[in-house]
Structure formats: C-alpha cells, structure tokens
Design a protein around this motif. Structure first.
Motif, PDB file in Angstrom:
ATOM      1  N   ALA A  57       9.215  54.997  29.508  1.00  0.00           N
ATOM      2  CA  ALA A  57       9.707  55.730  28.337  1.00  0.00           C
ATOM      3  C   ALA A  57      11.150  56.185  28.548  1.00  0.00           C
ATOM      4  N   ARG A  58      11.476  56.604  29.768  1.00  0.00           N
ATOM      5  CA  ARG A  58      12.847  57.038  30.019  1.00  0.00           C
ATOM      6  C   ARG A  58      13.820  55.857  29.979  1.00  0.00           C
ATOM      7  N   LEU A  59      13.384  54.693  30.429  1.00  0.00           N
ATOM      8  CA  LEU A  59      14.248  53.515  30.339  1.00  0.00           C
ATOM      9  C   LEU A  59      14.597  53.231  28.884  1.00  0.00           C
ATOM     10  N   LEU A  60      13.601  53.289  27.998  1.00  0.00           N
ATOM     11  CA  LEU A  60      13.862  53.053  26.576  1.00  0.00           C
ATOM     12  C   LEU A  60      14.788  54.124  26.010  1.00  0.00           C
ATOM     13  N   LYS A  61      14.584  55.374  26.419  1.00  0.00           N
ATOM     14  CA  LYS A  61      15.449  56.457  25.950  1.00  0.00           C
ATOM     15  C   LYS A  61      16.876  56.274  26.451  1.00  0.00           C
ATOM     16  N   SER A  62      17.036  55.862  27.694  1.00  0.00           N
ATOM     17  CA  SER A  62      18.379  55.613  28.225  1.00  0.00           C
ATOM     18  C   SER A  62      19.084  54.521  27.438  1.00  0.00           C
ATOM     19  N   GLY A  63      18.353  53.448  27.114  1.00  0.00           N
ATOM     20  CA  GLY A  63      18.941  52.395  26.303  1.00  0.00           C
ATOM     21  C   GLY A  63      19.363  52.903  24.939  1.00  0.00           C
ATOM     22  N   GLU A  64      18.522  53.735  24.337  1.00  0.00           N
ATOM     23  CA  GLU A  64      18.845  54.322  23.033  1.00  0.00           C
ATOM     24  C   GLU A  64      20.119  55.161  23.117  1.00  0.00           C
ATOM     25  N   LEU A  65      20.258  55.947  24.178  1.00  0.00           N
ATOM     26  CA  LEU A  65      21.437  56.801  24.336  1.00  0.00           C
ATOM     27  C   LEU A  65      22.713  55.989  24.516  1.00  0.00           C
ATOM     28  N   LEU A  66      22.586  54.774  25.035  1.00  0.00           N
ATOM     29  CA  LEU A  66      23.749  53.900  25.212  1.00  0.00           C
ATOM     30  C   LEU A  66      23.923  52.940  24.036  1.00  0.00           C
ATOM     31  N   ASP A  67      23.221  53.204  22.920  1.00  0.00           N
ATOM     32  CA  ASP A  67      23.302  52.336  21.742  1.00  0.00           C
ATOM     33  C   ASP A  67      22.924  50.912  22.119  1.00  0.00           C
ATOM     34  N   MET A  68      21.865  50.792  22.930  1.00  0.00           N
ATOM     35  CA  MET A  68      21.459  49.504  23.487  1.00  0.00           C
ATOM     36  C   MET A  68      19.932  49.404  23.398  1.00  0.00           C
ATOM     37  N   PRO A  69      19.392  49.131  22.206  1.00  0.00           N
ATOM     38  CA  PRO A  69      17.935  49.097  22.050  1.00  0.00           C
ATOM     39  C   PRO A  69      17.292  48.030  22.928  1.00  0.00           C
ATOM     40  N   PRO A  71      14.341  45.536  23.959  1.00  0.00           N
ATOM     41  CA  PRO A  71      13.375  44.807  23.122  1.00  0.00           C
ATOM     42  C   PRO A  71      11.955  44.726  23.694  1.00  0.00           C
ATOM     43  N   TYR A  72      11.486  45.791  24.317  1.00  0.00           N
ATOM     44  CA  TYR A  72      10.126  45.828  24.835  1.00  0.00           C
ATOM     45  C   TYR A  72       9.557  47.219  24.603  1.00  0.00           C
ATOM     46  N   THR A  73       8.248  47.306  24.539  1.00  0.00           N
ATOM     47  CA  THR A  73       7.585  48.597  24.399  1.00  0.00           C
ATOM     48  C   THR A  73       7.269  49.162  25.786  1.00  0.00           C
ATOM     49  N   VAL A  74       6.876  50.428  25.801  1.00  0.00           N
ATOM     50  CA  VAL A  74       6.442  51.044  27.049  1.00  0.00           C
ATOM     51  C   VAL A  74       5.290  50.250  27.652  1.00  0.00           C
ATOM     52  N   ALA A  79       3.123  46.641  31.855  1.00  0.00           N
ATOM     53  CA  ALA A  79       2.421  45.407  32.220  1.00  0.00           C
ATOM     54  C   ALA A  79       3.316  44.490  33.055  1.00  0.00           C
ATOM     55  N   ALA A  80       4.608  44.433  32.701  1.00  0.00           N
ATOM     56  CA  ALA A  80       5.537  43.586  33.460  1.00  0.00           C
ATOM     57  C   ALA A  80       5.696  44.084  34.891  1.00  0.00           C
TER      58      ALA A  80
END
Length: 288
Positions: A57-69, A71-74, A79-80
C-alpha cells in the motif's frame, strides 16, 4: 556472493519472472535521469513477509505522490512478492519492490507517455549494521539536512530522497561509523540514513515527529509495542542539545530491524534493558 548484477535466480518484472541476469533496463530509462522511482524494503521471516500489505500500500501511495500511478493492486503486488520468493526458494529474505518510469516516447523532465514499470527481487541479507546490532551502532552527524515537505514529497519512499543518505553514510563510514544522523531543515533531530530513531529518558521514549521524514512501518510497529507495554511514547520535536540527556537510543527499519545505538557524535548511550527488550520482542513478533 557475486555482485547484484551477476547472480542465479529469478526477478519479477512487469508481471513475469525473468532470469536474474536478464533483468535489465535501457540506458534512457527516465528514472535513471530524473529519479522517477519509488521502492519498498521488506523482510520475509519463516516464509511470511512481515506487513506485506502495508508495504504494498505504501508503494502505491509513494507512486501517487510522485504523480506516477503504479499499474498493479496491493493484492497483485503481494502475490508477486510471494511468487518471486518461491521461485528463488527463499523463506528468510530481504525483498525489494521497485516502481519506476521506464524508457518511452519522452526523454525530458515530463514523462507521462513513458510506462511505469515494476520489479521485485529478493535475496538473503543478515543484520544491516553487522555486529552493531548487538553492541550498539556508532553514528556520525550528517552535514546535510532533511528537506521541508514543501520542497519534496517526504512521505514517499522515493529514490531521490536517498541521494544525501548515500553521501552521508559514505562520510560516516570514512570516520569509522555505522551510519549518520540527520537533523531536519528546522534543525530538529530527524532520522538516520535508512532508519528512524528512538531515545529513552527516565523510562519514557521520545521519537521525532514524522512530518519531514518517512513514518516507517517498523517505527509504527515499535511505537505500538511500547504503548502496549504501558510505556509512554512522546512523538515530538527534539532539539540537538537534548542528545546529552538521553540514556538509551535505538534505530528502527525493515533492514535495521531494532538496532541499539551506542554513540552519536560525542554523545554516548547505554545498551539498556528497554532497548534489549524491545529488540527481542520485535524479533519474536516478526517470526510469530
């Protein structure tokens, strides 16, 4: 062991496993030029990643903060991570998840047309600070300051924020230290190059407000553990001159786990009972 670019094993890249030595990117990858990259460091104990969902979840939030969505869900990231651990036959390991702007149609500061890529690797990694984990780390005081959140998204675990960490740790190592302590842009005690910091005085714990530093997952875990034990924890601004009054000190982080500190600059600390207790209890928690 061989260098990190020359090992057997598998790395997960953009939805599939590839051979370790084939996990490559182009020289014109945007992240290499403009630091458009975020990452997570995680540890797997006895086959289970500690707080895997929180890290994803924090990885996705970090991407959001850098304007860098990203393309994977939590759930897909979780799973990866499990897939790459299984592919490498590891049950106790460090896991590095990385998201970055790749090479594409643009090669300037703007990069909306370039794909956001994701990679996950894992490897065995012992104590981050070596024997300092048991006898107490020695810290230098960095000449650089942690920046204001008005200048950079300090809540993101972003590669660009680590530039001064690398320089500060190199300078610390040249002095025989394990790490360096940062002050923030206001002059308050902040954190080490890759770990949060805690102090003990008169049986109570003090730790910097995380308003200009990363609010680490291990930091939050340890605060919860302390409060569950009935120990008062003060999250507050700490002045440099207060270092002389603290009795104990430790660092927290996924890599650092809970590492005692014996010295910061000219200030010394005992590896006391509370430091040892919380380190032991954290070790038990992550392996539960």
């Amino acid at each position: 062991m061989a260098g990190y670019d020359d090992r057997d094993g598998k790395i997960w890249m953009d939805g599939k496993l590839v051979d370790w030595r084939d996990a490559k990117v182009h020289i014109l990858t945007h992240a290499l030029h403009y630091a458009s990259s975020v990452f997570e460091g995680e540890r797997c104990y006895n086959g289970k990643i500690f707080k895997s969902t929180e890290h994803s979840a924090r990885l996705l939030k970090s991407g959001e903060l850098l304007d860098m969505p990203i393309p994977y869900t939590v759930e897909q990231l979780n799973a990866a991570k499990d897939e790459v651990l299984a592919a490498n036959g590891l049950t106790d390991a460090y896991v590095r998840a990385l998201a970055f702007r790749g090479a594409g149609d643009e090669m300037g500061v703007a990069s909306l047309g370039n794909p956001v890529r994701v990679a996950i690797a894992c490897w065995t990694w012992g104590a981050y600070y070596g024997d300092a984990k048991f006898k107490g780390a020695k810290l230098d005081i960095a000449k650089w300051k942690r920046p204001s959140p008005e200048t950079i998204p300090t809540a993101a675990k972003a590669a660009g924020l680590y530039m001064i960490c690398t320089m500060s740790k190199h300078a610390a190592m040249a002095k025989g230290c394990s790490d360096a302590l940062f002050f923030d842009y206001r002059g308050y005690v902040a954190e080490a190059t890759g770990a949060n910091i805690f102090f003990v005085k008169d049986g109570e714990v003090h730790t910097p407000n995380p308003d200009a530093i990363l609010n680490g997952i291990t930091r939050q875990t340890v605060i919860g553990m302390l409060r569950a034990k009935g120990i008062t924890v003060h999250e507050r601004y700490i002045l440099p001159e207060e270092l002389a009054d603290f009795e104990q000190c430790w660092l927290t982080g996924t890599a650092a786990e809970v590492t005692p500190v014996g010295q910061i600059g000219d200030y010394t600390f005992e590896v006391g009972a509370l430091t040892r207790d919380i380190a032991t209890e954290y070790e038990a928690l992550v392996r539960a």
